[in-house]
Write a protein that holds these residues in place. Structure first.
Motif, PDB file in Angstrom:
ATOM      1  N   LEU A 151      27.636 -13.777   4.059  1.00 41.41           N
ATOM      2  CA  LEU A 151      26.601 -14.608   3.472  1.00 41.41           C
ATOM      3  C   LEU A 151      27.207 -15.397   2.325  1.00 41.41           C
ATOM      4  O   LEU A 151      27.895 -14.830   1.477  1.00 41.41           O
ATOM      5  CB  LEU A 151      25.450 -13.751   2.940  1.00 41.41           C
ATOM      6  CG  LEU A 151      24.793 -12.791   3.933  1.00 41.41           C
ATOM      7  CD1 LEU A 151      23.815 -11.881   3.203  1.00 41.41           C
ATOM      8  CD2 LEU A 151      24.076 -13.571   5.028  1.00 41.41           C
ATOM      9  N   GLU A 153      26.077 -18.140  -0.597  1.00 43.34           N
ATOM     10  CA  GLU A 153      25.047 -18.898  -1.288  1.00 43.34           C
ATOM     11  C   GLU A 153      25.626 -20.191  -1.844  1.00 43.34           C
ATOM     12  O   GLU A 153      26.808 -20.273  -2.174  1.00 43.34           O
ATOM     13  CB  GLU A 153      24.441 -18.094  -2.449  1.00 43.34           C
ATOM     14  CG  GLU A 153      23.822 -16.764  -2.057  1.00 43.34           C
ATOM     15  CD  GLU A 153      24.765 -15.607  -2.255  1.00 43.34           C
ATOM     16  OE1 GLU A 153      24.280 -14.476  -2.443  1.00 43.34           O
ATOM     17  OE2 GLU A 153      26.001 -15.819  -2.225  1.00 43.34           O
ATOM     18  N   SER A 170      20.711 -22.361  -0.883  1.00 44.84           N
ATOM     19  CA  SER A 170      20.947 -22.105   0.524  1.00 44.84           C
ATOM     20  C   SER A 170      21.837 -20.888   0.673  1.00 44.84           C
ATOM     21  O   SER A 170      22.641 -20.586  -0.201  1.00 44.84           O
ATOM     22  CB  SER A 170      21.613 -23.310   1.199  1.00 44.84           C
ATOM     23  OG  SER A 170      20.787 -24.454   1.153  1.00 44.84           O
ATOM     24  N   CYS A 171      21.689 -20.220   1.774  1.00 46.61           N
ATOM     25  CA  CYS A 171      22.524 -19.075   2.112  1.00 46.61           C
ATOM     26  C   CYS A 171      22.924 -19.222   3.567  1.00 46.61           C
ATOM     27  O   CYS A 171      22.080 -19.101   4.466  1.00 46.61           O
ATOM     28  CB  CYS A 171      21.763 -17.772   1.876  1.00 46.61           C
ATOM     29  SG  CYS A 171      22.628 -16.295   2.438  1.00 46.61           S
ATOM     30  N   TRP A 224      16.048 -12.785  -1.070  1.00 43.22           N
ATOM     31  CA  TRP A 224      16.724 -13.239  -2.274  1.00 43.22           C
ATOM     32  C   TRP A 224      16.469 -12.230  -3.385  1.00 43.22           C
ATOM     33  O   TRP A 224      15.332 -11.775  -3.579  1.00 43.22           O
ATOM     34  CB  TRP A 224      16.225 -14.609  -2.731  1.00 43.22           C
ATOM     35  CG  TRP A 224      16.625 -15.739  -1.846  1.00 43.22           C
ATOM     36  CD1 TRP A 224      15.898 -16.305  -0.847  1.00 43.22           C
ATOM     37  CD2 TRP A 224      17.867 -16.460  -1.896  1.00 43.22           C
ATOM     38  NE1 TRP A 224      16.594 -17.332  -0.261  1.00 43.22           N
ATOM     39  CE2 TRP A 224      17.812 -17.445  -0.885  1.00 43.22           C
ATOM     40  CE3 TRP A 224      19.012 -16.367  -2.689  1.00 43.22           C
ATOM     41  CZ2 TRP A 224      18.862 -18.340  -0.655  1.00 43.22           C
ATOM     42  CZ3 TRP A 224      20.054 -17.247  -2.456  1.00 43.22           C
ATOM     43  CH2 TRP A 224      19.970 -18.211  -1.455  1.00 43.22           C
ATOM     44  N   THR A 263      20.659 -20.169   8.460  1.00 42.55           N
ATOM     45  CA  THR A 263      20.588 -20.476   7.042  1.00 42.55           C
ATOM     46  C   THR A 263      19.271 -20.015   6.445  1.00 42.55           C
ATOM     47  O   THR A 263      18.208 -20.204   7.043  1.00 42.55           O
ATOM     48  CB  THR A 263      20.772 -21.977   6.793  1.00 42.55           C
ATOM     49  OG1 THR A 263      22.021 -22.395   7.354  1.00 42.55           O
ATOM     50  CG2 THR A 263      20.781 -22.281   5.304  1.00 42.55           C
ATOM     51  N   TYR A 265      21.271 -13.899  -5.402  1.00 36.81           N
ATOM     52  CA  TYR A 265      21.973 -13.361  -4.247  1.00 36.81           C
ATOM     53  C   TYR A 265      21.075 -13.408  -3.018  1.00 36.81           C
ATOM     54  O   TYR A 265      19.891 -13.075  -3.100  1.00 36.81           O
ATOM     55  CB  TYR A 265      22.358 -11.897  -4.472  1.00 36.81           C
ATOM     56  CG  TYR A 265      23.267 -11.648  -5.643  1.00 36.81           C
ATOM     57  CD1 TYR A 265      24.647 -11.668  -5.474  1.00 36.81           C
ATOM     58  CD2 TYR A 265      22.757 -11.370  -6.902  1.00 36.81           C
ATOM     59  CE1 TYR A 265      25.489 -11.426  -6.542  1.00 36.81           C
ATOM     60  CE2 TYR A 265      23.592 -11.129  -7.978  1.00 36.81           C
ATOM     61  CZ  TYR A 265      24.953 -11.152  -7.793  1.00 36.81           C
ATOM     62  OH  TYR A 265      25.789 -10.904  -8.849  1.00 36.81           O
ATOM     63  N   CYS A 266      21.635 -13.773  -1.890  1.00 34.93           N
ATOM     64  CA  CYS A 266      20.921 -13.562  -0.646  1.00 34.93           C
ATOM     65  C   CYS A 266      21.403 -12.269  -0.015  1.00 34.93           C
ATOM     66  O   CYS A 266      22.519 -11.811  -0.259  1.00 34.93           O
ATOM     67  CB  CYS A 266      21.073 -14.743   0.323  1.00 34.93           C
ATOM     68  SG  CYS A 266      22.725 -15.021   0.973  1.00 34.93           S
ATOM     69  N   TRP A 322      25.401  -8.753   1.458  1.00 31.86           N
ATOM     70  CA  TRP A 322      25.084  -9.552   0.283  1.00 31.86           C
ATOM     71  C   TRP A 322      26.057 -10.699   0.145  1.00 31.86           C
ATOM     72  O   TRP A 322      27.243 -10.577   0.470  1.00 31.86           O
ATOM     73  CB  TRP A 322      25.155  -8.699  -0.982  1.00 31.86           C
ATOM     74  CG  TRP A 322      24.140  -7.610  -1.004  1.00 31.86           C
ATOM     75  CD1 TRP A 322      24.192  -6.412  -0.360  1.00 31.86           C
ATOM     76  CD2 TRP A 322      22.894  -7.643  -1.697  1.00 31.86           C
ATOM     77  NE1 TRP A 322      23.055  -5.688  -0.608  1.00 31.86           N
ATOM     78  CE2 TRP A 322      22.244  -6.415  -1.427  1.00 31.86           C
ATOM     79  CE3 TRP A 322      22.267  -8.574  -2.517  1.00 31.86           C
ATOM     80  CZ2 TRP A 322      20.989  -6.110  -1.961  1.00 31.86           C
ATOM     81  CZ3 TRP A 322      21.026  -8.271  -3.048  1.00 31.86           C
ATOM     82  CH2 TRP A 322      20.410  -7.047  -2.763  1.00 31.86           C
ATOM     83  N   GLY A 323      25.551 -11.797  -0.339  1.00 34.05           N
ATOM     84  CA  GLY A 323      26.412 -12.901  -0.681  1.00 34.05           C
ATOM     85  C   GLY A 323      27.077 -12.689  -2.021  1.00 34.05           C
ATOM     86  O   GLY A 323      26.862 -11.684  -2.705  1.00 34.05           O
ATOM     87  N   THR A 373      25.069 -17.037  -6.664  1.00 33.51           N
ATOM     88  CA  THR A 373      25.193 -18.363  -7.237  1.00 33.51           C
ATOM     89  C   THR A 373      24.391 -18.405  -8.531  1.00 33.51           C
ATOM     90  O   THR A 373      23.275 -17.896  -8.605  1.00 33.51           O
ATOM     91  CB  THR A 373      24.729 -19.450  -6.240  1.00 33.51           C
ATOM     92  OG1 THR A 373      25.000 -20.747  -6.778  1.00 33.51           O
ATOM     93  CG2 THR A 373      23.247 -19.334  -5.915  1.00 33.51           C
TER      94      THR A 373
END
Length: 125
Positions: free
Chosen positions: A4, A6, A21-22, A36, A78, A95-96, A115-116, A119
């Protein structure tokens, strides 16, 4: 393995808007519950919003309800977060997260397996 990423964070004045965006890897994105979360400076990670695999149902933290909108485009793998009427309290790393095990809504971060990198969103007052 799900990756992922972000994007869309930045600096915005209070009252302004940002879109996050993710981008997700994998062939089964359309089966994942997505969410999120955010971590404000000096605070623990907190739930922001989640959306079912189809995008038909979503849920929000009270603090963002009416201001943020979570959505997804399964054809593009996405996840999105539209943030309006931003407040200084929204400043956080966002975080996404993906729940690949079960496709149902949860606010519990331990249920999300991937998890991303996060950002940064900074809202100036």
């Amino acid at each position: 393995q799900v990756q992922l990423v972000e994007s869309g964070g930045g600096l915005v004045q209070a009252g302004g808007s940002l879109s996050l965006s993710c981008a997700a890897s994998g062939r089964a994105f359309s089966t994942y519950t997505m969410a999120w979360f955010r971590q404000p400076p000096g605070k623990e990670r907190e739930f922001v919003a989640a959306i079912t695999s189809s995008g038909a149902t979503d849920t929000y933290a009270d603090s963002v309800k009416g201001r943020f909108t979570i959505s997804r485009d399964n054809a593009k793998n996405t996840l999105y977060l539209q943030m309006n009427s931003l407040k200084a309290e929204d400043t956080a790393v966002y975080y996404c997260a993906a729940n690949t095990a079960r496709a149902y809504l949860t606010r519990n971060p331990t249920i999300y397996s991937y998890w991303g990198q996060g950002t940064q969103v900074t809202v100036s007052s």
